[in-house]
Enzyme design. Structure first.
Site, PDB file in Angstrom:
ATOM      1  N   LYS A  34       0.863  -1.193   0.000  1.00  9.65           N
ATOM      2  CA  LYS A  34       0.000   0.000   0.000  1.00  9.65           C
ATOM      3  C   LYS A  34       0.893   1.235   0.000  1.00  9.65           C
ATOM      4  O   LYS A  34       1.751   1.385   0.862  1.00  9.65           O
ATOM      5  CB  LYS A  34      -0.901   0.020   1.233  1.00  9.65           C
ATOM      6  CG  LYS A  34      -2.102  -0.888   1.089  1.00  9.65           C
ATOM      7  CD  LYS A  34      -3.181  -0.551   2.086  1.00  9.65           C
ATOM      8  CE  LYS A  34      -4.448  -1.337   1.791  1.00  9.65           C
ATOM      9  NZ  LYS A  34      -4.235  -2.742   1.466  1.00  9.65           N
ATOM     10  N   ASP A  46      -1.507  -2.196  -4.324  1.00  9.68           N
ATOM     11  CA  ASP A  46      -2.937  -2.074  -4.018  1.00  9.68           C
ATOM     12  C   ASP A  46      -3.426  -0.682  -4.412  1.00  9.68           C
ATOM     13  O   ASP A  46      -2.639   0.267  -4.460  1.00  9.68           O
ATOM     14  CB  ASP A  46      -3.180  -2.241  -2.508  1.00  9.68           C
ATOM     15  CG  ASP A  46      -3.052  -3.686  -2.037  1.00  9.68           C
ATOM     16  OD1 ASP A  46      -2.910  -4.591  -2.872  1.00  9.68           O
ATOM     17  OD2 ASP A  46      -3.117  -3.895  -0.802  1.00  9.68           O
ATOM     18  N   GLN A  99     -10.301  -0.402  -9.773  1.00 11.05           N
ATOM     19  CA  GLN A  99     -11.556  -0.641  -9.045  1.00 11.05           C
ATOM     20  C   GLN A  99     -12.742  -0.424  -9.984  1.00 11.05           C
ATOM     21  O   GLN A  99     -12.881   0.649 -10.584  1.00 11.05           O
ATOM     22  CB  GLN A  99     -11.636   0.340  -7.869  1.00 11.05           C
ATOM     23  CG  GLN A  99     -10.520   0.146  -6.846  1.00 11.05           C
ATOM     24  CD  GLN A  99     -10.125   1.437  -6.139  1.00 11.05           C
ATOM     25  OE1 GLN A  99     -10.093   2.497  -6.764  1.00 11.05           O
ATOM     26  NE2 GLN A  99      -9.813   1.338  -4.863  1.00 11.05           N
ATOM     27  N   ARG A 118      -4.861  -6.226 -11.164  1.00 16.67           N
ATOM     28  CA  ARG A 118      -5.887  -6.871 -10.328  1.00 16.67           C
ATOM     29  C   ARG A 118      -7.155  -6.009 -10.463  1.00 16.67           C
ATOM     30  O   ARG A 118      -7.113  -4.803 -10.228  1.00 16.67           O
ATOM     31  CB  ARG A 118      -5.462  -6.910  -8.875  1.00 16.67           C
ATOM     32  CG  ARG A 118      -6.601  -7.407  -7.954  1.00 16.67           C
ATOM     33  CD  ARG A 118      -6.360  -7.084  -6.484  1.00 16.67           C
ATOM     34  NE  ARG A 118      -5.183  -7.740  -5.957  1.00 16.67           N
ATOM     35  CZ  ARG A 118      -4.460  -7.241  -4.952  1.00 16.67           C
ATOM     36  NH1 ARG A 118      -4.779  -6.090  -4.392  1.00 16.67           N
ATOM     37  NH2 ARG A 118      -3.401  -7.879  -4.517  1.00 16.67           N
ATOM     38  N   LYS A 169     -13.919  -4.764  -7.132  1.00 17.46           N
ATOM     39  CA  LYS A 169     -15.026  -3.795  -7.126  1.00 17.46           C
ATOM     40  C   LYS A 169     -14.567  -2.467  -6.519  1.00 17.46           C
ATOM     41  O   LYS A 169     -14.945  -1.401  -6.995  1.00 17.46           O
ATOM     42  CB  LYS A 169     -16.190  -4.341  -6.298  1.00 17.46           C
ATOM     43  CG  LYS A 169     -16.978  -5.428  -6.989  1.00 17.46           C
ATOM     44  CD  LYS A 169     -18.172  -5.847  -6.130  1.00 17.46           C
ATOM     45  CE  LYS A 169     -18.964  -6.944  -6.811  1.00 17.46           C
ATOM     46  NZ  LYS A 169     -20.034  -7.477  -5.938  1.00 17.46           N
ATOM     47  N   GLY A 170     -13.781  -2.522  -5.453  1.00 20.85           N
ATOM     48  CA  GLY A 170     -13.358  -1.304  -4.749  1.00 20.85           C
ATOM     49  C   GLY A 170     -14.021  -1.252  -3.387  1.00 20.85           C
ATOM     50  O   GLY A 170     -15.210  -1.564  -3.257  1.00 20.85           O
ATOM     51  N   THR A 217     -12.499 -11.285  -6.692  1.00 21.79           N
ATOM     52  CA  THR A 217     -13.901 -11.190  -6.272  1.00 21.79           C
ATOM     53  C   THR A 217     -14.330 -12.450  -5.531  1.00 21.79           C
ATOM     54  O   THR A 217     -13.752 -13.519  -5.719  1.00 21.79           O
ATOM     55  CB  THR A 217     -14.822 -10.978  -7.495  1.00 21.79           C
ATOM     56  OG1 THR A 217     -16.149 -10.734  -7.038  1.00 21.79           O
ATOM     57  CG2 THR A 217     -14.826 -12.165  -8.447  1.00 21.79           C
ATOM     58  N   ARG A 250     -12.722  -2.473   7.395  1.00 20.35           N
ATOM     59  CA  ARG A 250     -13.199  -2.512   5.995  1.00 20.35           C
ATOM     60  C   ARG A 250     -13.766  -3.887   5.649  1.00 20.35           C
ATOM     61  O   ARG A 250     -14.783  -4.009   4.986  1.00 20.35           O
ATOM     62  CB  ARG A 250     -12.055  -2.146   5.032  1.00 20.35           C
ATOM     63  CG  ARG A 250     -11.695  -0.670   5.019  1.00 20.35           C
ATOM     64  CD  ARG A 250     -10.919  -0.303   3.769  1.00 20.35           C
ATOM     65  NE  ARG A 250      -9.635  -0.975   3.664  1.00 20.35           N
ATOM     66  CZ  ARG A 250      -8.500  -0.546   4.208  1.00 20.35           C
ATOM     67  NH1 ARG A 250      -8.487   0.573   4.909  1.00 20.35           N
ATOM     68  NH2 ARG A 250      -7.368  -1.221   4.055  1.00 20.35           N
TER      69      ARG A 250
END
Ligand SMILES: Cc1cc2nc3c(=O)[nH]c(=O)nc-3n(C[C@H](O)[C@H](O)[C@H](O)COP(=O)(O)OP(=O)(O)OC[C@H]3O[C@@H](n4cnc5c(N)ncnc54)[C@H](O)[C@@H]3O)c2cc1C
Length: 299
Positions: free
Chosen positions: A91, A125, A154, A175, A178-179, A217, A279
């Site tokens: 990240k 990411d 995303q 990658r 959806k986000g 997913t 999250r």
């Protein structure tokens, strides 16, 4: 999601940390690198690959970002020593993006160079929309230099199809998910079906542009749609992969592996588990049941 779940999810940041820790334990390998390596070993034996993520984000001190770089260098060494089938996910806000973009790029540069020396790979990411442009800039520059990086897009972002068009095709690796961040409607699709629709369109565009897609997913509808696209485009088994999070839908993971797909599990570890766990819990349709069980067990 039921009303009770939604209420609980909104109230979660007010819950005592030990409750969050107990409910979220399934999503995190543990606090040490050894914990992560043990989980990755188990996953490899079950036929899954892994990507190891050091937990932490939004650092404002350079020392913390530099410590994270050192930790990632240890991760690559350990992966090689133990012969594990794993790469890493990073990240950028852990590596200093919010301190200074150049400082962050240099940190990622060191990680990518260490990965290349060991024949490994680095996935960047994607965080919230304040990071998107810088993330894509750093990805493009360092991918051109090292050739062993991938990025994340995303499907909820309205800009994603355009972003795919601007990514380098040669050796590209994305990658698609959806986000997870709460974004303003002005820039992000909000409807469940709209996001699914954009996901499928984005996946199709990645495949058409010759970019390696990692389909991230747990949505059975999207797993089925992706399988159909993979068949339709006759993608060889080593030209794509599925990805899932540790602690989510083991059954679907086994189904995809049994169907002959390669699948990678995201394995986070470290002491800074709180924001990631919140999250994940926000997306768990059964969070109410789990919180209730943790409360009862805590009495
Ligand atoms: C490998 C991987 C890496 C990711 N990296 C990023 C990233 O870099 N940036 C980013 O913004 N997002 C990232 N995500 C998160 C992603 O954007 C979604 O928020 C998340 O995957 C849920 O979307 P879904 O497609 O699984 O669909 P959903 O509709 O959310 O979920 C489908 C079903 O999966 C199950 N499920 C999903 N999540 C959970 C959960 N937490 N607990 C229990 N059950 C659950 C439920 O049964 C749900 O009905 C990543 C996801 C994966 C799998």
């Amino acid at each position: 999601m039921s009303l009770l779940n939604r209420l609980l999810v909104t109230a979660l940041p007010l819950a005592p940390r030990f409750i969050v820790a107990r409910v979220a334990a399934r999503y995190v390998a543990g606090s040490t690198l050894d914990d992560a390596l043990r989980v990755v070993g188990d996953l490899n034996r079950q036929g899954a690959m892994a990507t190891i993520d050091l937990l932490g984000e939004e650092v404002s001190e350079r020392d913390k970002a530099l410590a994270a770089v050192d930790e990632y260098l240890r991760v690559f060494a350990a992966i090689q020593e133990r012969g594990l089938d794993a790469n890493v996910s990073i990240k950028l806000t852990l590596l200093g993006l919010k301190i200074d973009e150049g400082f962050c790029r240099d940190n990622v540069d060191r990680i990518a160079a260490a990965a290349r020396e060991r024949g490994n790979f680095v996935r960047i990411d994607m965080e919230d929309h304040t990071c998107t442009d810088a993330t894509l800039r750093i990805y493009r520059e360092l991918q051109a230099r090292h050739g062993n990086l991938g990025v994340v897009l995303q499907a909820y972002m309205r800009r994603t199809l355009e972003d795919i068009g601007e990514l380098p095709r040669q050796g590209g690796n994305v990658r698609l998910c959806k986000g997870i961040y709460v974004e303003p409607r002005r820039i992000a699709w909000k409807g469940h079906d709209t996001v699914r629709h954009n996901f499928v369109r984005a996946l199709e565009k990645l495949i058409e542009n010759g970019i390696y897609p990692a389909v991230a997913t747990h949505d059975e509808f999207l797993a089925a749609a992706a399988s159909a696209l993979i068949d339709q485009h006759a993608l060889a088994r080593d030209r794509y992969e599925f990805q899932m999070l540790l602690g989510v839908d083991r059954e679907l993971r086994d189904i995809l592996i049994a169907a002959g797909h390669r699948l990678r599990v995201y394995v986070p570890y470290g002491s800074d588990w709180y924001p990631y766990s919140i999250r994940r819990l926000r997306e768990n349709p059964e969070v109410a049941r789990h919180v209730l069980r943790a409360l009862l067990a805590g009495r």
